[in-house]
Design a protein around this motif. Structure first.
Motif, PDB file in Angstrom:
ATOM      1  N   ALA A 178       0.887  -1.315   0.173  1.00 29.60           N
ATOM      2  CA  ALA A 178       0.129   0.124  -0.093  1.00 29.60           C
ATOM      3  C   ALA A 178       0.761   1.356   0.162  1.00 29.60           C
ATOM      4  O   ALA A 178       0.235   2.433  -0.322  1.00 29.60           O
ATOM      5  N   ASP A 187       0.930   6.779   0.470  1.00 31.03           N
ATOM      6  CA  ASP A 187       0.180   5.716   0.255  1.00 31.03           C
ATOM      7  C   ASP A 187      -0.092   5.456  -1.196  1.00 31.03           C
ATOM      8  O   ASP A 187       0.367   6.653  -2.032  1.00 31.03           O
ATOM      9  N   ARG A 188      -0.856   4.647  -1.830  1.00 29.76           N
ATOM     10  CA  ARG A 188      -1.154   4.637  -3.362  1.00 29.76           C
ATOM     11  C   ARG A 188      -1.806   5.643  -3.767  1.00 29.76           C
ATOM     12  O   ARG A 188      -1.835   6.056  -4.990  1.00 29.76           O
ATOM     13  N   GLY A 189      -2.592   6.469  -2.993  1.00 32.33           N
ATOM     14  CA  GLY A 189      -3.450   7.741  -3.463  1.00 32.33           C
ATOM     15  C   GLY A 189      -2.205   9.075  -3.431  1.00 32.33           C
ATOM     16  O   GLY A 189      -3.032   9.813  -3.957  1.00 32.33           O
ATOM     17  N   GLY A 190      -1.141   8.755  -3.075  1.00 31.52           N
ATOM     18  CA  GLY A 190      -0.143  10.098  -3.164  1.00 31.52           C
ATOM     19  C   GLY A 190      -0.351  10.741  -1.906  1.00 31.52           C
ATOM     20  O   GLY A 190       0.356  11.837  -1.836  1.00 31.52           O
ATOM     21  N   SER A 191      -0.881  10.268  -0.777  1.00 33.12           N
ATOM     22  CA  SER A 191      -0.984  11.091   0.296  1.00 33.12           C
ATOM     23  C   SER A 191       0.096  10.748   1.340  1.00 33.12           C
ATOM     24  O   SER A 191       0.462   9.422   1.551  1.00 33.12           O
TER      25      SER A 191
END
Length: 215
Positions: free
Chosen positions: A151, A183-187
């Motif tokens: 993740a 994380d994979r969302g870029g956060s």
């Protein structure tokens, strides 16, 4: 004996003069300026009150709004515990986090056990978050081909602080890690918390700590 007719004009003249004088006096009295009526002194103005409570629409007194709370300062920190740096401090704040863990959770393991647990805890977290090194823990992660995709990206993964301590009994321990990653969302988030629990079976020879699966 009757009055003499010669005196009648004189009586009429006297009566006329008396009437004229009385009329003049009445006119003066009626035209004289009347004294102004005495008015009562104005009431003294009451001093402005500053009540501690104000009335609400329902007529019930409500407490006045409190002032701003005092700002939290470093002097309010509990004694003996290092202050944590703000989020986003980066690597510059990692030392303060490590010191805070050491102050709050004194060491209670043998040096060799502590070193072994710290190394295992770091490797497990890196393998779990980024996928790197999962093959070294087949009993924990299972078949690498069926493992859940990591993740977090490897580039910005960082362990900020870690301690290994006894978990109630000599044959049980916990590794407490504080870390940061994208994380994979870029956060990007720092000061994430992960705990790994280990057990050790009694043995005549060298024994190793075994990580426990998540429940």
């Amino acid at each position: 004996m009757t009055a003499s007719p010669a005196r009648s004009p004189h009586l009429l003249l006297i009566a006329t003069v008396v009437l004229v004088v009385a009329g003049v006096m009445l006119l003066r009295v009626s035209h004289a300026p009347s004294a102004p009526a005495a008015s009562p002194p104005p009431p003294e103005s009451a001093p402005t009150a500053h009540p501690a409570a104000t009335a609400s629409d329902g007529g019930i007194a409500q407490p006045a709004a409190p002032g701003p709370a005092p700002a939290f300062s470093a002097s309010m920190q509990p004694a003996g515990v290092s202050a944590l740096p703000p989020h986003g401090e980066g690597m510059a704040g990692d030392g303060a986090i490590q010191q805070s863990l050491d102050d709050a959770w004194p060491a209670d393991l043998a040096i060799s056990d502590e070193h072994e647990l710290l190394a295992a805890g770091r490797d497990l977290l890196r393998a779990d978050a980024t996928g790197i090194g999962r093959a070294n823990w087949p009993a924990f992660f299972g078949d690498p081909g069926r493992a859940i995709a990591p993740a977090f990206a490897t580039a910005r993964f960082r362990i900020q602080a870690v301690v290994a301590r006894r978990d109630g009994r000599p044959d049980r321990a916990v590794v407490h890690l504080v870390w940061a990653g994208v994380d994979r969302g870029g956060s990007y988030t720092d000061r994430r918390i992960t705990d790994w629990y280990f057990t050790r079976a009694p043995s005549k020879g060298a024994s190793t700590w075994t990580p426990q699966p998540r429940t």
